[in-house]
Design a protein around this motif. Structure first.
Motif, PDB file in Angstrom:
ATOM      1  N   GLU A 273       0.826  -1.207   0.000  1.00 47.76           N
ATOM      2  CA  GLU A 273       0.000   0.000   0.000  1.00 47.76           C
ATOM      3  C   GLU A 273       0.862   1.260   0.000  1.00 47.76           C
ATOM      4  OE1 GLU A 273      -2.629  -0.230   3.312  1.00 47.76           O
ATOM      5  OE2 GLU A 273      -3.890  -1.784   2.428  1.00 47.76           O
ATOM      6  N   ARG A 274       2.003   1.190   0.676  1.00 52.95           N
ATOM      7  CA  ARG A 274       2.901   2.356   0.693  1.00 52.95           C
ATOM      8  C   ARG A 274       3.481   2.606  -0.691  1.00 52.95           C
ATOM      9  NH1 ARG A 274       5.112  -0.457   5.874  1.00 52.95           N
ATOM     10  NH2 ARG A 274       3.484   0.177   7.334  1.00 52.95           N
ATOM     11  N   LEU A 275       3.794   1.539  -1.408  1.00 52.87           N
ATOM     12  CA  LEU A 275       4.258   1.708  -2.787  1.00 52.87           C
ATOM     13  C   LEU A 275       3.179   2.371  -3.633  1.00 52.87           C
ATOM     14  CD1 LEU A 275       6.085  -1.706  -3.347  1.00 52.87           C
ATOM     15  CD2 LEU A 275       7.121   0.544  -3.695  1.00 52.87           C
ATOM     16  N   LEU A 276       1.978   1.846  -3.577  1.00 55.88           N
ATOM     17  CA  LEU A 276       0.889   2.389  -4.382  1.00 55.88           C
ATOM     18  C   LEU A 276       0.535   3.813  -3.963  1.00 55.88           C
ATOM     19  CD1 LEU A 276      -1.383  -0.783  -4.580  1.00 55.88           C
ATOM     20  CD2 LEU A 276      -0.072   0.232  -6.450  1.00 55.88           C
ATOM     21  N   SER A 277       0.726   4.116  -2.684  1.00 58.55           N
ATOM     22  CA  SER A 277       0.398   5.455  -2.188  1.00 58.55           C
ATOM     23  C   SER A 277       1.282   6.531  -2.800  1.00 58.55           C
ATOM     24  CB  SER A 277       0.503   5.500  -0.664  1.00 58.55           C
ATOM     25  OG  SER A 277      -0.524   4.755  -0.066  1.00 58.55           O
ATOM     26  N   ILE A 278       2.425   6.137  -3.352  1.00 55.32           N
ATOM     27  CA  ILE A 278       3.256   7.114  -4.058  1.00 55.32           C
ATOM     28  C   ILE A 278       2.428   7.815  -5.134  1.00 55.32           C
ATOM     29  CG2 ILE A 278       5.186   7.345  -5.684  1.00 55.32           C
ATOM     30  CD1 ILE A 278       6.642   5.162  -4.074  1.00 55.32           C
ATOM     31  N   PHE A 279       1.596   7.047  -5.834  1.00 57.27           N
ATOM     32  CA  PHE A 279       0.805   7.641  -6.911  1.00 57.27           C
ATOM     33  C   PHE A 279      -0.407   8.398  -6.377  1.00 57.27           C
ATOM     34  CE2 PHE A 279       3.215   4.207  -8.909  1.00 57.27           C
ATOM     35  CZ  PHE A 279       3.865   4.934  -9.895  1.00 57.27           C
TER      36      PHE A 279
ATOM     37  N   ILE B 259      16.049   8.058  -5.502  1.00 58.01           N
ATOM     38  CA  ILE B 259      14.612   7.789  -5.514  1.00 58.01           C
ATOM     39  C   ILE B 259      14.369   6.299  -5.733  1.00 58.01           C
ATOM     40  CG2 ILE B 259      12.454   8.184  -6.766  1.00 58.01           C
ATOM     41  CD1 ILE B 259      13.476  11.024  -7.367  1.00 58.01           C
ATOM     42  N   ARG B 260      15.090   5.710  -6.682  1.00 61.03           N
ATOM     43  CA  ARG B 260      14.959   4.259  -6.897  1.00 61.03           C
ATOM     44  C   ARG B 260      15.337   3.493  -5.647  1.00 61.03           C
ATOM     45  NH1 ARG B 260      17.438   5.400 -11.703  1.00 61.03           N
ATOM     46  NH2 ARG B 260      19.379   4.403 -11.049  1.00 61.03           N
ATOM     47  N   GLY B 261      16.291   4.011  -4.897  1.00 65.01           N
ATOM     48  CA  GLY B 261      16.692   3.351  -3.658  1.00 65.01           C
ATOM     49  C   GLY B 261      15.557   3.306  -2.653  1.00 65.01           C
ATOM     50  N   HIS B 262      14.794   4.385  -2.565  1.00 65.66           N
ATOM     51  CA  HIS B 262      13.637   4.388  -1.664  1.00 65.66           C
ATOM     52  C   HIS B 262      12.604   3.352  -2.108  1.00 65.66           C
ATOM     53  CE1 HIS B 262      14.912   7.883   0.627  1.00 65.66           C
ATOM     54  NE2 HIS B 262      15.049   8.595  -0.469  1.00 65.66           N
ATOM     55  N   VAL B 263      12.373   3.275  -3.414  1.00 65.25           N
ATOM     56  CA  VAL B 263      11.412   2.299  -3.942  1.00 65.25           C
ATOM     57  C   VAL B 263      11.912   0.883  -3.692  1.00 65.25           C
ATOM     58  CG1 VAL B 263      10.320   1.417  -6.039  1.00 65.25           C
ATOM     59  CG2 VAL B 263      10.536   3.891  -5.686  1.00 65.25           C
ATOM     60  N   GLU B 264      13.206   0.680  -3.912  1.00 62.82           N
ATOM     61  CA  GLU B 264      13.781  -0.647  -3.684  1.00 62.82           C
ATOM     62  C   GLU B 264      13.609  -1.075  -2.226  1.00 62.82           C
ATOM     63  OE1 GLU B 264      18.102  -2.950  -4.195  1.00 62.82           O
ATOM     64  OE2 GLU B 264      17.754  -1.022  -5.189  1.00 62.82           O
ATOM     65  N   GLN B 265      13.786  -0.146  -1.309  1.00 62.87           N
ATOM     66  CA  GLN B 265      13.609  -0.473   0.105  1.00 62.87           C
ATOM     67  C   GLN B 265      12.166  -0.873   0.391  1.00 62.87           C
ATOM     68  OE1 GLN B 265      14.962   2.560   2.825  1.00 62.87           O
ATOM     69  NE2 GLN B 265      14.072   1.550   4.604  1.00 62.87           N
ATOM     70  N   LEU B 266      11.207  -0.148  -0.182  1.00 60.31           N
ATOM     71  CA  LEU B 266       9.812  -0.509   0.004  1.00 60.31           C
ATOM     72  C   LEU B 266       9.516  -1.877  -0.605  1.00 60.31           C
ATOM     73  CD1 LEU B 266       8.069   2.920  -0.726  1.00 60.31           C
ATOM     74  CD2 LEU B 266       8.043   1.674   1.450  1.00 60.31           C
TER      75      LEU B 266
ATOM     76  N   GLY C 251       8.496  -7.818   0.408  1.00 60.43           N
ATOM     77  CA  GLY C 251       8.855  -9.189   0.060  1.00 60.43           C
ATOM     78  C   GLY C 251       8.807  -9.473  -1.430  1.00 60.43           C
ATOM     79  N   LEU C 252       8.936  -8.441  -2.254  1.00 57.96           N
ATOM     80  CA  LEU C 252       8.913  -8.637  -3.697  1.00 57.96           C
ATOM     81  C   LEU C 252      10.252  -9.178  -4.167  1.00 57.96           C
ATOM     82  CD1 LEU C 252       7.078  -5.372  -4.842  1.00 57.96           C
ATOM     83  CD2 LEU C 252       6.094  -7.586  -4.218  1.00 57.96           C
ATOM     84  N   ARG C 253      10.223  -9.988  -5.200  1.00 55.76           N
ATOM     85  CA  ARG C 253      11.467 -10.558  -5.720  1.00 55.76           C
ATOM     86  C   ARG C 253      12.194  -9.526  -6.575  1.00 55.76           C
ATOM     87  NH1 ARG C 253      10.788 -11.958 -11.007  1.00 55.76           N
ATOM     88  NH2 ARG C 253       8.631 -12.154 -11.760  1.00 55.76           N
ATOM     89  N   ASP C 254      13.505  -9.653  -6.630  1.00 53.03           N
ATOM     90  CA  ASP C 254      14.367  -8.794  -7.440  1.00 53.03           C
ATOM     91  C   ASP C 254      14.030  -7.310  -7.252  1.00 53.03           C
ATOM     92  OD1 ASP C 254      16.253  -7.930  -9.213  1.00 53.03           O
ATOM     93  OD2 ASP C 254      15.452  -8.989 -10.954  1.00 53.03           O
TER      94      ASP C 254
END
Length: 208
Positions: free
Chosen positions: A103-109, A150-157, A162-165
Motif C-alpha cells: 500500500e505504501r508503494l501504491l500510495s506514491i501515486f 529515488i529508486r533506492g527508496h522504492v527498492e527499500q519498500l 517481500g517482492l522478488r528482485d
C-alpha cells in the motif's frame, strides 16, 4: 568600557542586503529560498545570477561569499529538493498513507495525484535539469545521482513488501513514476491514477 567587554565591538556586523540587515546565517537561506522557487519552475539556464541576486535581495558580494558559482547554488538546490520533495513530500507521505508495504508503494501515486492537481505543479527538477544540462555535465550527473536515490527508496519498500528482485522492480517502478510526471506536465492530470493501475500489475508480477 574596554573593547574586550563591549559586545557591540566584538560581535560581527550584520550583512546588509539591499538596505535590510540580515544575520550571516540568514543570507545563505535567503539565496537558496529564491533559487528553489526559480530553478524548480524554470530550470537552470533561464535563470541568471543577477536575477537570483535581485530576487534574494542580497548584495553581489554576499552571494558569491556563499556560492562561488551558479552551479554551486544549483547543487545546493538539488540537495534541498531531494530532502523537501523526495523524502519529506513523496516517501514520508506515502509511508504515512499506506498500512502495508504494498500500500505504501501504491500510495506514491496517490501523493502524485494530489501534486498533479496543484496549480503550482512544477514536474521533476531532477529530470528537468538532466535533460537541460545533459548527462555529461556535473549538474546532469548530480541529477542522475538523485534519481538513483529515488529508486533506492522504492527498492527499500519493495524489500519490505517481500517482492522478488527489488532492484529491477524499482527500475520498472521508476519508469512509471517518471512517465506519469511527464504525462501530467503534458496536461493529463489523471496520469497518477493510470500509473497506479499499472503499478498494481507490476507488483503482482514481482510477488514472491
Amino acid at each position: 568600557m574596554s573593547l574586550s567587554t563591549n559586545p557591540a565591538a566584538i560581535s560581527p556586523p550584520p550583512v546588509v542586503a539591499n538596505g535590510d540587515a540580515l544575520p550571516v546565517s540568514g543570507v545563505r537561506e535567503r539565496i537558496l529560498d529564491a533559487a528553489y522557487d526559480l530553478f524548480s519552475r524554470r530550470g537552470v539556464r533561464d535563470v541568471g545570477v543577477n536575477e537570483l541576486i535581485s530576487r534574494s535581495g542580497v548584495a553581489k558580494a554576499s552571494f558569491y561569499r556563499h556560492f562561488a558559482s551558479k552551479d554551486q547554488l544549483v547543487l545546493a538546490f538539488l540537495e534541498r529538493r531531494d530532502q523537501q520533495w523526495t523524502v519529506d513530500q513523496i516517501v514520508s507521505e506515502a509511508r504515512r498513507r499506506g498500512e502495508t508495504p504494498e500500500e505504501r508503494l501504491l500510495s506514491i501515486f496517490d501523493v502524485f495525484a494530489d501534486w498533479f492537481a496543484r496549480d503550482d505543479f512544477e514536474a521533476c527538477s531532477f529530470v528537468n535539469i538532466l535533460l537541460e544540462m545533459g548527462p555529461g555535465h556535473p549538474l546532469g550527473q548530480a541529477s542522475i545521482d538523485y534519481l538513483a536515490k529515488i529508486r533506492g527508496h522504492v527498492e527499500q519498500l519493495a524489500e519490505e513488501a517481500g517482492l522478488r528482485d527489488p532492484e529491477n522492480f524499482s527500475r520498472s517502478w521508476h519508469i512509471l513514476m517518471k512517465g506519469s510526471i511527464v504525462s501530467a506536465a503534458e496536461g493529463d492530470r489523471a496520469a497518477a491514477g493510470r500509473a497506479r493501475e499499472m503499478a498494481g500489475w507490476l507488483i503482482a508480477q514481482y510477488r514472491g
